[in-house]
Design an enzyme around this catalytic site. Structure first.
Site, PDB file in Angstrom:
ATOM      1  N   ASP A 122     -33.671 -15.202  11.121  1.00  0.00           N
ATOM      2  CA  ASP A 122     -34.602 -16.322  11.322  1.00  0.00           C
ATOM      3  C   ASP A 122     -35.010 -16.977  10.002  1.00  0.00           C
ATOM      4  O   ASP A 122     -35.561 -18.084   9.999  1.00  0.00           O
ATOM      5  CB  ASP A 122     -35.847 -15.865  12.103  1.00  0.00           C
ATOM      6  CG  ASP A 122     -36.631 -14.743  11.450  1.00  0.00           C
ATOM      7  OD1 ASP A 122     -36.241 -14.283  10.351  1.00  0.00           O
ATOM      8  OD2 ASP A 122     -37.654 -14.328  12.029  1.00  0.00           O
ATOM      9  N   TYR A 148     -31.186 -15.241  -0.825  1.00  0.00           N
ATOM     10  CA  TYR A 148     -30.679 -14.528   0.363  1.00  0.00           C
ATOM     11  C   TYR A 148     -30.619 -15.451   1.573  1.00  0.00           C
ATOM     12  O   TYR A 148     -29.565 -15.600   2.211  1.00  0.00           O
ATOM     13  CB  TYR A 148     -31.563 -13.304   0.683  1.00  0.00           C
ATOM     14  CG  TYR A 148     -31.371 -12.793   2.094  1.00  0.00           C
ATOM     15  CD1 TYR A 148     -30.178 -12.192   2.485  1.00  0.00           C
ATOM     16  CD2 TYR A 148     -32.379 -12.935   3.060  1.00  0.00           C
ATOM     17  CE1 TYR A 148     -29.983 -11.745   3.797  1.00  0.00           C
ATOM     18  CE2 TYR A 148     -32.199 -12.493   4.360  1.00  0.00           C
ATOM     19  CZ  TYR A 148     -31.001 -11.902   4.718  1.00  0.00           C
ATOM     20  OH  TYR A 148     -30.808 -11.467   6.015  1.00  0.00           O
ATOM     21  N   ASN A 178     -36.283  -6.529  11.602  1.00  0.00           N
ATOM     22  CA  ASN A 178     -35.983  -5.288  12.314  1.00  0.00           C
ATOM     23  C   ASN A 178     -36.690  -4.095  11.685  1.00  0.00           C
ATOM     24  O   ASN A 178     -36.896  -4.053  10.470  1.00  0.00           O
ATOM     25  CB  ASN A 178     -34.483  -4.982  12.235  1.00  0.00           C
ATOM     26  CG  ASN A 178     -33.639  -5.856  13.139  1.00  0.00           C
ATOM     27  OD1 ASN A 178     -32.706  -5.374  13.775  1.00  0.00           O
ATOM     28  ND2 ASN A 178     -33.918  -7.141  13.196  1.00  0.00           N
ATOM     29  N   ARG A 191     -40.492   1.567   3.062  1.00  0.00           N
ATOM     30  CA  ARG A 191     -41.084   1.780   1.741  1.00  0.00           C
ATOM     31  C   ARG A 191     -42.505   2.321   1.871  1.00  0.00           C
ATOM     32  O   ARG A 191     -42.897   3.266   1.194  1.00  0.00           O
ATOM     33  CB  ARG A 191     -41.107   0.470   0.936  1.00  0.00           C
ATOM     34  CG  ARG A 191     -41.636   0.717  -0.469  1.00  0.00           C
ATOM     35  CD  ARG A 191     -41.741  -0.523  -1.331  1.00  0.00           C
ATOM     36  NE  ARG A 191     -42.132  -0.130  -2.680  1.00  0.00           N
ATOM     37  CZ  ARG A 191     -42.785  -0.897  -3.526  1.00  0.00           C
ATOM     38  NH1 ARG A 191     -43.101  -2.136  -3.199  1.00  0.00           N
ATOM     39  NH2 ARG A 191     -43.127  -0.449  -4.719  1.00  0.00           N
ATOM     40  N   GLN A 192     -43.273   1.713   2.772  1.00  0.00           N
ATOM     41  CA  GLN A 192     -44.677   2.135   2.894  1.00  0.00           C
ATOM     42  C   GLN A 192     -44.778   3.521   3.526  1.00  0.00           C
ATOM     43  O   GLN A 192     -45.578   4.353   3.085  1.00  0.00           O
ATOM     44  CB  GLN A 192     -45.474   1.111   3.706  1.00  0.00           C
ATOM     45  CG  GLN A 192     -45.261  -0.349   3.340  1.00  0.00           C
ATOM     46  CD  GLN A 192     -45.300  -0.640   1.850  1.00  0.00           C
ATOM     47  OE1 GLN A 192     -45.844   0.131   1.053  1.00  0.00           O
ATOM     48  NE2 GLN A 192     -44.709  -1.759   1.450  1.00  0.00           N
ATOM     49  N   GLY A 273     -41.890 -17.381  -4.113  1.00  0.00           N
ATOM     50  CA  GLY A 273     -41.436 -18.188  -2.969  1.00  0.00           C
ATOM     51  C   GLY A 273     -41.659 -17.526  -1.622  1.00  0.00           C
ATOM     52  O   GLY A 273     -41.035 -17.909  -0.635  1.00  0.00           O
TER      53      GLY A 273
HETATM   54  P1  NAD Z   1     -28.164  -3.474   5.234  1.00  0.00           P
HETATM   55  O1  NAD Z   1     -28.356  -3.947   3.840  1.00  0.00           O
HETATM   56  O2  NAD Z   1     -28.914  -2.277   5.706  1.00  0.00           O
HETATM   57  O3  NAD Z   1     -26.606  -3.158   5.485  1.00  0.00           O
HETATM   58  C1  NAD Z   1     -25.610  -4.022   5.057  1.00  0.00           C
HETATM   59  C2  NAD Z   1     -24.258  -3.297   5.173  1.00  0.00           C
HETATM   60  O4  NAD Z   1     -23.238  -4.224   4.755  1.00  0.00           O
HETATM   61  C3  NAD Z   1     -24.141  -2.070   4.268  1.00  0.00           C
HETATM   62  O5  NAD Z   1     -23.559  -0.996   4.982  1.00  0.00           O
HETATM   63  C4  NAD Z   1     -23.230  -2.541   3.138  1.00  0.00           C
HETATM   64  O6  NAD Z   1     -22.458  -1.481   2.559  1.00  0.00           O
HETATM   65  C5  NAD Z   1     -22.366  -3.545   3.853  1.00  0.00           C
HETATM   66  N1  NAD Z   1     -21.791  -4.532   2.922  1.00  0.00           N
HETATM   67  C6  NAD Z   1     -22.448  -5.219   1.954  1.00  0.00           C
HETATM   68  N2  NAD Z   1     -21.572  -5.998   1.287  1.00  0.00           N
HETATM   69  C7  NAD Z   1     -20.355  -5.823   1.869  1.00  0.00           C
HETATM   70  C8  NAD Z   1     -19.067  -6.362   1.642  1.00  0.00           C
HETATM   71  N3  NAD Z   1     -18.843  -7.263   0.665  1.00  0.00           N
HETATM   72  N4  NAD Z   1     -18.051  -5.958   2.438  1.00  0.00           N
HETATM   73  C9  NAD Z   1     -18.262  -5.050   3.430  1.00  0.00           C
HETATM   74  N5  NAD Z   1     -19.458  -4.484   3.670  1.00  0.00           N
HETATM   75  C10 NAD Z   1     -20.484  -4.873   2.904  1.00  0.00           C
HETATM   76  O7  NAD Z   1     -28.444  -4.727   6.162  1.00  0.00           O
HETATM   77  P2  NAD Z   1     -29.140  -4.816   7.595  1.00  0.00           P
HETATM   78  O8  NAD Z   1     -30.604  -4.892   7.414  1.00  0.00           O
HETATM   79  O9  NAD Z   1     -28.535  -3.784   8.468  1.00  0.00           O
HETATM   80  O10 NAD Z   1     -28.649  -6.272   8.054  1.00  0.00           O
HETATM   81  C11 NAD Z   1     -27.414  -6.422   8.763  1.00  0.00           C
HETATM   82  C12 NAD Z   1     -27.240  -7.889   9.123  1.00  0.00           C
HETATM   83  O11 NAD Z   1     -28.317  -8.317   9.945  1.00  0.00           O
HETATM   84  C13 NAD Z   1     -27.219  -8.835   7.923  1.00  0.00           C
HETATM   85  O12 NAD Z   1     -26.264  -9.841   8.164  1.00  0.00           O
HETATM   86  C14 NAD Z   1     -28.625  -9.436   7.905  1.00  0.00           C
HETATM   87  O13 NAD Z   1     -28.622 -10.707   7.335  1.00  0.00           O
HETATM   88  C15 NAD Z   1     -28.924  -9.479   9.390  1.00  0.00           C
HETATM   89  N6  NAD Z   1     -30.352  -9.433   9.742  1.00  0.00           N
HETATM   90  C16 NAD Z   1     -31.133  -8.419   9.270  1.00  0.00           C
HETATM   91  C17 NAD Z   1     -32.471  -8.356   9.648  1.00  0.00           C
HETATM   92  C18 NAD Z   1     -33.380  -7.257   9.150  1.00  0.00           C
HETATM   93  O14 NAD Z   1     -34.571  -7.256   9.464  1.00  0.00           O
HETATM   94  N7  NAD Z   1     -32.889  -6.259   8.409  1.00  0.00           N
HETATM   95  C19 NAD Z   1     -33.001  -9.338  10.483  1.00  0.00           C
HETATM   96  C20 NAD Z   1     -32.160 -10.373  10.944  1.00  0.00           C
HETATM   97  C21 NAD Z   1     -30.832 -10.396  10.571  1.00  0.00           C
HETATM   98  O1  TDX Z   2     -43.313  -3.387  -0.759  1.00  0.00           O
HETATM   99  C1  TDX Z   2     -43.365  -4.430  -0.073  1.00  0.00           C
HETATM  100  N1  TDX Z   2     -44.569  -4.999   0.172  1.00  0.00           N
HETATM  101  C2  TDX Z   2     -44.702  -6.121   0.923  1.00  0.00           C
HETATM  102  O2  TDX Z   2     -45.841  -6.598   1.113  1.00  0.00           O
HETATM  103  C3  TDX Z   2     -42.170  -5.015   0.499  1.00  0.00           C
HETATM  104  C4  TDX Z   2     -40.819  -4.411   0.255  1.00  0.00           C
HETATM  105  C5  TDX Z   2     -42.333  -6.135   1.268  1.00  0.00           C
HETATM  106  N2  TDX Z   2     -43.558  -6.694   1.469  1.00  0.00           N
HETATM  107  C6  TDX Z   2     -43.697  -7.865   2.363  1.00  0.00           C
HETATM  108  C7  TDX Z   2     -42.741  -8.993   2.121  1.00  0.00           C
HETATM  109  C8  TDX Z   2     -42.567  -9.567   3.517  1.00  0.00           C
HETATM  110  O3  TDX Z   2     -43.657 -10.442   3.822  1.00  0.00           O
HETATM  111  O4  TDX Z   2     -43.379  -7.367   3.669  1.00  0.00           O
HETATM  112  C9  TDX Z   2     -42.667  -8.354   4.432  1.00  0.00           C
HETATM  113  C10 TDX Z   2     -41.321  -7.798   4.841  1.00  0.00           C
HETATM  114  O5  TDX Z   2     -40.539  -7.642   3.673  1.00  0.00           O
HETATM  115  P1  TDX Z   2     -38.995  -7.165   3.708  1.00  0.00           P
HETATM  116  O6  TDX Z   2     -38.894  -5.852   4.396  1.00  0.00           O
HETATM  117  O7  TDX Z   2     -38.442  -7.296   2.340  1.00  0.00           O
HETATM  118  O8  TDX Z   2     -38.360  -8.215   4.740  1.00  0.00           O
HETATM  119  P2  TDX Z   2     -38.188  -9.813   4.711  1.00  0.00           P
HETATM  120  O9  TDX Z   2     -38.172 -10.355   3.335  1.00  0.00           O
HETATM  121  O10 TDX Z   2     -39.159 -10.383   5.702  1.00  0.00           O
HETATM  122  O11 TDX Z   2     -36.671  -9.929   5.291  1.00  0.00           O
HETATM  123  C11 TDX Z   2     -36.232  -9.052   6.356  1.00  0.00           C
HETATM  124  O12 TDX Z   2     -36.203  -9.738   7.593  1.00  0.00           O
HETATM  125  C12 TDX Z   2     -35.243 -10.742   7.749  1.00  0.00           C
HETATM  126  C13 TDX Z   2     -34.856  -8.478   6.050  1.00  0.00           C
HETATM  127  O13 TDX Z   2     -34.883  -7.805   4.796  1.00  0.00           O
HETATM  128  C14 TDX Z   2     -33.814  -9.570   6.044  1.00  0.00           C
HETATM  129  O14 TDX Z   2     -32.511  -8.996   5.854  1.00  0.00           O
HETATM  130  C15 TDX Z   2     -33.846 -10.278   7.360  1.00  0.00           C
HETATM  131  O15 TDX Z   2     -32.969 -11.373   7.328  1.00  0.00           O
END
Ligand code: NAD
Ligand code: TDX
Length: 332
Positions: A122, A148, A178, A191-192, A273
């Site tokens: 999103d 990103y 997620n 982390r928290q 940002g």
């Molecule tokens: P993550 O960082 O936990 O995992 C990413 C995985 O991709 C890792 O296993 C890494 O080794 C692999 N990877 C990275 N670079 C690569 C490359 N060049 N070739 C092959 N593999 C590679 O990420 P995540 O949080 O599981 O997110 C997965 C997807 O979901 C991403 O596309 C992210 O943008 C999307 N997404 C994440 C969230 C979120 O809250 N985490 C929310 C919405 C969408």
């Molecule tokens: O230590 C922290 N303290 C804090 O206040 C960290 C690590 C984050 N934050 C804040 C920043 C954000 O407002 O918490 C919120 C969540 O932070 P992140 O876990 O870094 O997530 P965010 O930047 O919102 O992005 C996540 O959701 C969308 C995922 O990392 C992305 O991959 C996804 O696309």
């Protein structure tokens, strides 16, 4: 769709999706993953070898991608550099993996006529004001804030162009934040939790009033599978579970669940940002594809996630010190 390639399947959400595929389909799964710092083989341990194989490779390398796509019926693309703070330190791997990686996969699915699902975020829509009822929809304009989210936005645009120009059979999804098992300790909730389990304090960026719309990773997985199997080609679906909370509320909830005073945290340097608020309107997905999340109660899901991190210290411990050292360098 018997043979499915899952890129990034050793990462947090990708691994969750592979488990979901094994439980809910009879697909044979090939995970293509570079095994970066964010990956873990452990997240795939115990899955049947006859159903799941891991190929270590790079989505941005055509030689790694080509043979796997040629032998598949569908590609679900999770692989990405995923952490905003890292993208502020060094955007280059974000451009390579998220843009060149998506381009490389699109060229391969185009050559071989393979179904493609693109997993996005999103964050491509930028942010919303605090205290406002507006939510993101599939029609929201693209306005990414960080390296990103800009790289993810660019990858979405590539997919739509390959659909329109080359007729690639693709769907897209944009999901909110997620949480759940196997999430790297660099991210907010793990982390928290691990700070508190370590006897330390949570670290809130700025005032902590930024809002995120939380969804359990298993609900993200069920939505992606539904879109892969029943979604209309060329369409985008927003995925969310109506889980809006500000960061301060989440930290207080973690502290309460771990039996600590609700003010036992530190305010630290804000993210450059920093997006104010994300919120998803998932009406299209719910109405058109009859999807709904299983985790309705965020506090219960958070409590289960805390238990999981308590029980899996051996998994997160090795990454904790290096992750915190990077945060310390940024004053966070
Ligand atoms: P993550 O960082 O936990 O995992 C990413 C995985 O991709 C890792 O296993 C890494 O080794 C692999 N990877 C990275 N670079 C690569 C490359 N060049 N070739 C092959 N593999 C590679 O990420 P995540 O949080 O599981 O997110 C997965 C997807 O979901 C991403 O596309 C992210 O943008 C999307 N997404 C994440 C969230 C979120 O809250 N985490 C929310 C919405 C969408
Ligand atoms: O230590 C922290 N303290 C804090 O206040 C960290 C690590 C984050 N934050 C804040 C920043 C954000 O407002 O918490 C919120 C969540 O932070 P992140 O876990 O870094 O997530 P965010 O930047 O919102 O992005 C996540 O959701 C969308 C995922 O990392 C992305 O991959 C996804 O696309």
């Amino acid at each position: 769709m018997r043979r499915i390639v899952v890129t990034g399947g050793a990462g947090f959400i990708g691994a969750n999706f592979v488990h979901h595929l094994v439980q809910h389909t009879d697909a044979e799964v090939t995970v293509l993953d570079k095994l970066t710092y964010a990956a873990s083989r452990e997240a795939l341990a115990g899955l049947p070898e006859s159903r799941v194989r891991l190929v270590v490779g790079d989505v941005a390398e055509a030689d790694d991608v080509e043979p796997l796509v040629a032998a598949s019926d569908a590609v679900v693309h999770f692989a990405a550099e995923s952490h905003n703070d890292n993208s502020l330190d060094d955007p280059s791997p974000f451009v390579r993996t998220n843009l060149v990686g998506t381009f490389t996969l699109l060229e391969a699915v185009r050559r071989h006529g393979v179904r493609y699902h693109h997993v996005s975020t999103d964050e491509v829509y930028g942010d919303l004001p605090l205290g406002d009822p507006a939510r993101f929809t599939e029609e929201s304009p693209y306005l990414p804030s960080s390296p990103y989210s800009a790289s993810k936005a660019g990858s979405d645009h590539l997919v739509r162009a390959w659909v329109r120009s080359f007729g690639v059979a693709a769907t897209l999804s944009n999901c909110s934040n997620n949480y759940g098992p196997w999430q790297h300790v660099e991210k907010f909730i793990p982390r928290q939790i691990t700070n508190v389990l370590d006897g330390g304090r949570p670290r809130l960026y700025g005032a902590g009033l930024n809002v995120r719309d939380w969804i359990h990773a298993s609900d993200h997985s069920s939505a992606v599978l539904r879109i892969l199997t029943e979604g209309r080609l060329g369409e985008t679906y927003l995925i969310g579970a109506d889980g809006e909370r500000n960061n301060l509320e989440v930290v207080r909830m973690i502290l309460a669940l771990l039996g600590r005073p609700e003010d036992d945290f530190d305010h630290v340097t804000d993210r450059a940002g920093h997006d104010l608020r994300y919120a998803i309107d998932s009406t299209k997905l719910r109405k058109e594809l009859s999807w709904s999340p299983a985790y309705g109660d965020f506090e219960a899901g958070l409590a289960a996630t805390i238990d999981w991190y308590r029980d899996h210290e051996a998994w997160w411990r090795p990454a904790k010190a290096t992750t915190e050292a990077a945060y310390a360098r940024r004053g966070q």
